[in-house]
Design an enzyme around this catalytic site. Structure first.
Site, short mmCIF file in Angstrom:
data_model
loop_
_atom_site.label_atom_id
_atom_site.label_comp_id
_atom_site.label_asym_id
_atom_site.label_seq_id
_atom_site.Cartn_x
_atom_site.Cartn_y
_atom_site.Cartn_z
N SER A 1 -3.53 -4.74 8.66
CA SER A 1 -3.96 -4.53 7.29
C SER A 1 -4.85 -5.70 6.88
CB SER A 1 -2.73 -4.48 6.36
OG SER A 1 -3.11 -4.50 5.00
N TYR B 1 5.56 -7.42 2.80
CA TYR B 1 4.66 -6.59 3.61
C TYR B 1 3.51 -7.42 4.15
CZ TYR B 1 1.79 -2.62 5.01
OH TYR B 1 1.04 -1.73 5.73
#
Length: 268
Positions: free
Chosen positions: A131, A144
């Site tokens: 990501s 996360y």
């Protein structure tokens, strides 16, 4: 690509399903996985049961692919989940460990399971769906982001270790992507009133951004690019926003990036 075998985790929906379908379309024989098991095969690929948090489940899934196909040329580590927007303080240690057990250690388990086969066959490629939060902070998404930062360090280090066997490790870095990912978000298990107002505002802002986000097919195309080039880069961004953010992280002054992030998320 005929004859190439791919194993894609978390392929029941979203990025995993789009990636598995795109690889199949390009001529790969693809095995997707899901915790729910092979209830329905995907578009051009087979589904296997897999829980990446279980050593036994990982070993069984990899053995099933080897038994049916004889080799694994590509592993796509995609399985993962997040905590709904929350302050880092609002998740217990147990919840933080659960996030890492899937997002990071799940990838480690899968990688360790396929590497003996890739070394024996003299090549392979491992792609981690990371990501932009692997190189950027995410207020109210710290766990996360931390798990994706861990993936970045693991993948790049691993790549240097494995080149002697013609095995490469690569990270794909999407930005916001429209998927059913939100359905798998878990609520923070230690909510505090002190964070309520800002947490609620961040949730609304992210929902607005997601409405105009790229679809998972953009990530699938980045995956296909990374597996078809002879000499892959260590990381590939997926989509225009991800590319711009990578550029800003590399070249923009830290204070400018910091201010821009806070403005975008409407933090005080």
């Amino acid at each position: 690509m005929n004859g190439k075998i791919a194993l894609v985790t978390g392929a029941s929906s979203g990025i995993g399903a789009a990636t598995a379908a795109r690889l199949a379309q390009a001529g790969w024989t693809v095995f997707g996985t899901s915790r729910r098991g092979p209830q329905v095969d995907g578009a051009g690929f087979r589904m296997l049961a897999l829980d990446v948090t279980s050593d036994a489940s990982v070993a069984a899934a990899v053995e099933a692919v080897i038994r049916q196909a004889g080799r694994i040329d590509l592993l796509v580590n995609n399985a993962g989940f997040g905590v709904a927007a929350a302050g880092a303080e609002e998740s217990s240690i147990a919840q933080a460990q659960a996030v890492f057990d899937t997002n990071f250690f799940g990838a480690v388990r899968m990688t360790r399971a396929v590497l003996p086969h890739m070394r024996a066959q003299g090549g392979g490629r491992i792609l981690h769906i990371g990501s932009v939060l692997g190189f950027l902070p995410m207020p109210y998404g710290a766990l996360y982001a931390a798990s994706k930062h861990a993936i970045e360090g693991y993948s790049e280090s691993l790549d240097h270790e494995l080149r002697n066997w013609d095995i490469r490790s690569v990270v794909i870095e999407p930005a916001y992507t429209r998927t059913p990912f939100d359905a798998n978000l878990i609520e923070p298990d230690a909510k505090l009133d002190a964070y309520h107002a800002v947490r609620t505002a961040v949730v609304r802002r992210i929902q607005d951004i997601m409405a105009g986000a790229d679809g998972p097919e953009v990530v699938a195309e980045a995956v296909l690019k990374a597996v078809t080039v002879a000499r892959p880069k260590l990381r590939y961004t997926a989509g225009g926003l991800a590319a711009r953010l990578r550029f800003l992280r590399t070249f923009a002054p830290a204070a400018m990036l910091d201010a821009g992030m806070r403005k975008d998320l409407q933090l005080a």
